[in-house]
Design a protein around this motif. Structure first.
Motif, PDB file in Angstrom:
ATOM      1  N   ARG A 189      38.192  49.679  35.543  1.00  0.00           N
ATOM      2  CA  ARG A 189      38.871  50.016  34.301  1.00  0.00           C
ATOM      3  C   ARG A 189      38.900  51.524  34.163  1.00  0.00           C
ATOM      4  O   ARG A 189      38.079  52.241  34.727  1.00  0.00           O
ATOM      5  CB  ARG A 189      38.126  49.383  33.124  1.00  0.00           C
ATOM      6  N   ALA A 229      41.698  41.166  40.833  1.00  0.00           N
ATOM      7  CA  ALA A 229      41.456  42.614  40.833  1.00  0.00           C
ATOM      8  C   ALA A 229      42.097  43.144  39.542  1.00  0.00           C
ATOM      9  O   ALA A 229      41.881  42.571  38.472  1.00  0.00           O
ATOM     10  CB  ALA A 229      41.983  43.261  42.097  1.00  0.00           C
ATOM     11  N   GLY A 286      34.911  42.749  39.773  1.00  0.00           N
ATOM     12  CA  GLY A 286      34.280  43.134  38.519  1.00  0.00           C
ATOM     13  C   GLY A 286      34.247  41.975  37.546  1.00  0.00           C
ATOM     14  O   GLY A 286      34.207  40.810  37.960  1.00  0.00           O
ATOM     15  N   GLY A 287      34.245  42.279  36.274  1.00  0.00           N
ATOM     16  CA  GLY A 287      34.189  41.234  35.259  1.00  0.00           C
ATOM     17  C   GLY A 287      32.781  40.661  35.125  1.00  0.00           C
ATOM     18  O   GLY A 287      31.795  41.276  35.528  1.00  0.00           O
ATOM     19  N   ASN A 288      32.699  39.447  34.585  1.00  0.00           N
ATOM     20  CA  ASN A 288      31.395  38.819  34.302  1.00  0.00           C
ATOM     21  C   ASN A 288      30.932  37.834  35.371  1.00  0.00           C
ATOM     22  O   ASN A 288      29.743  37.698  35.621  1.00  0.00           O
ATOM     23  CB  ASN A 288      31.455  38.101  32.943  1.00  0.00           C
ATOM     24  N   ASN A 298      33.179  48.338  35.489  1.00  0.00           N
ATOM     25  CA  ASN A 298      32.687  47.445  36.555  1.00  0.00           C
ATOM     26  C   ASN A 298      31.532  48.105  37.305  1.00  0.00           C
ATOM     27  O   ASN A 298      30.575  47.436  37.700  1.00  0.00           O
ATOM     28  CB  ASN A 298      33.817  47.092  37.526  1.00  0.00           C
ATOM     29  N   LEU A 314      39.212  35.680  39.167  1.00  0.00           N
ATOM     30  CA  LEU A 314      40.496  35.154  38.700  1.00  0.00           C
ATOM     31  C   LEU A 314      40.506  35.181  37.182  1.00  0.00           C
ATOM     32  O   LEU A 314      39.607  34.643  36.540  1.00  0.00           O
ATOM     33  CB  LEU A 314      40.691  33.705  39.188  1.00  0.00           C
ATOM     34  N   GLY A 315      41.478  35.869  36.623  1.00  0.00           N
ATOM     35  CA  GLY A 315      41.580  35.877  35.168  1.00  0.00           C
ATOM     36  C   GLY A 315      42.266  34.619  34.655  1.00  0.00           C
ATOM     37  O   GLY A 315      42.992  33.950  35.404  1.00  0.00           O
TER      38      GLY A 315
HETATM   39  C1  6PG Z   1      37.905  43.049  36.264  1.00  0.00           C
HETATM   40  C2  6PG Z   1      37.946  42.181  37.478  1.00  0.00           C
HETATM   41  C3  6PG Z   1      38.911  41.070  37.234  1.00  0.00           C
HETATM   42  C4  6PG Z   1      38.037  39.843  37.074  1.00  0.00           C
HETATM   43  C5  6PG Z   1      38.760  38.752  36.353  1.00  0.00           C
HETATM   44  C6  6PG Z   1      37.780  37.621  36.020  1.00  0.00           C
HETATM   45  O1  6PG Z   1      37.953  44.276  36.374  1.00  0.00           O
HETATM   46  O2  6PG Z   1      37.767  42.425  35.187  1.00  0.00           O
HETATM   47  O3  6PG Z   1      37.991  42.745  38.637  1.00  0.00           O
HETATM   48  O4  6PG Z   1      39.858  40.849  38.226  1.00  0.00           O
HETATM   49  O5  6PG Z   1      37.597  39.417  38.355  1.00  0.00           O
HETATM   50  O6  6PG Z   1      39.270  39.292  35.148  1.00  0.00           O
HETATM   51  O7  6PG Z   1      36.823  38.163  35.143  1.00  0.00           O
HETATM   52  P1  6PG Z   1      35.568  37.286  34.627  1.00  0.00           P
HETATM   53  O8  6PG Z   1      34.711  37.067  35.822  1.00  0.00           O
HETATM   54  O9  6PG Z   1      34.920  38.156  33.604  1.00  0.00           O
HETATM   55  O10 6PG Z   1      36.132  36.018  34.084  1.00  0.00           O
END
Ligand code: 6PG
Length: 246
Positions: free
Chosen positions: A73, A149, A43-45, A83, A142-143
């Motif tokens: 989330r 994840a 997920g995420g951006n 997501n 990766l945060g």
């Molecule tokens: C989520 C993701 C999370 C994400 C990282 C990176 O639910 O946000 O699964 O693990 O991959 O936070 O997020 P960005 O790509 O937004 O930097």
């Protein structure tokens, strides 16, 4: 575990292009060989551009794919935080993608109920899995804090070794998040981290070349037993790495 493969692309655009081509080719290869391709989406951006490319680019074998989620989330599917909503706006725009091939985490349910329900969904998709499902591909991000994840630093979910899906308490957000567990990530046939942006420099260095603990940098805990682990990163995220000359 084999040493992770690392590929550095000059920009997030090139990263998305490379990832899209690799996933397209891999999906057809696996479908042609095994009749099905199972993927867990991150997920995420970062993956947004990749998913848009996959939807608009050369056709994937959608009707022979099972599209799952690596985490979610604790929000309804129409939330800006969801997501699933991000995936619906991008990947699920692909012409001819059958909705029944998409398996959403119903994170609007109470967290434990949602986790148990998704684990049952996965058990239906992987009826012979023992002890863990082997996704053909698991996408991970990766945060900046080293999470992946929804396995966050010092969160209780890091110690889960039996459940496939967990409702993880994330202290810094004061909420639960659903996540596949480490054993499921490690069972993947291929695990692909997509990492872009200068804000990931510290975490990526810690994962690949640092000495942080898994508790501090959970992404270090992804160690596929036999699967291929690849980091596809952009130049900005790789700035802190000592790279062998090609
Ligand atoms: C989520 C993701 C999370 C994400 C990282 C990176 O639910 O946000 O699964 O693990 O991959 O936070 O997020 P960005 O790509 O937004 O930097």
């Amino acid at each position: 575990m084999a040493w992770p493969r690392l590929r550095v692309e000059e920009s997030p655009v090139l990263l998305a292009d490379t990832a899209a081509k690799w996933i397209h080719d891999r999906a057809w290869e696996v479908v042609n060989a095994q009749g099905r391709f199972t993927i867990a989406l991150s997920g995420g951006n970062t993956p947004r551009a990749l998913y848009a490319r996959l939807a608009a680019g050369p056709r994937l074998p959608w009707e022979k794919m099972d599209i799952c989620f690596g985490d979610e989330r604790a929000v309804p599917p129409d939330s800006p935080e969801s997501n699933y909503r991000m995936v619906r706006e991008t990947l699920l725009q692909a012409p001819g993608l059958p909705p029944e091939r998409v398996h959403r985490m119903r994170a609007e349910l109470p967290p434990e109920e949602a986790a148990r329900e998704y684990e049952q969904t996965l058990r239906g998709l992987f009826p012979t899995a023992a002890p863990f499902p082997r996704f053909d591909l698991i996408l991970l991000g990766l945060g900046p804090d080293g999470h992946t994840a929804s396995l966050f630093p010092h969160s209780p979910g890091l110690s889960e070794r039996q459940a496939w899906v967990l409702a993880n308490w994330v202290e810094k957000f004061g909420t639960h998040r659903l996540s596949l567990s480490f054993p499921v990530l490690d069972a993947g046939t291929a695990v692909l981290f997509l990492v872009a942006g200068a804000d990931k420099e510290w975490a990526l260095h810690q994962v690949l070349q640092g000495g942080a603990s898994v508790a501090d940098v959970p992404a270090r805990g992804v160690r596929p037993a036999t699967g291929a682990l690849t980091f596809l990163v952009d130049r900005a995220a790789a700035a802190g790495l000592v790279l062998r000359s090609a």
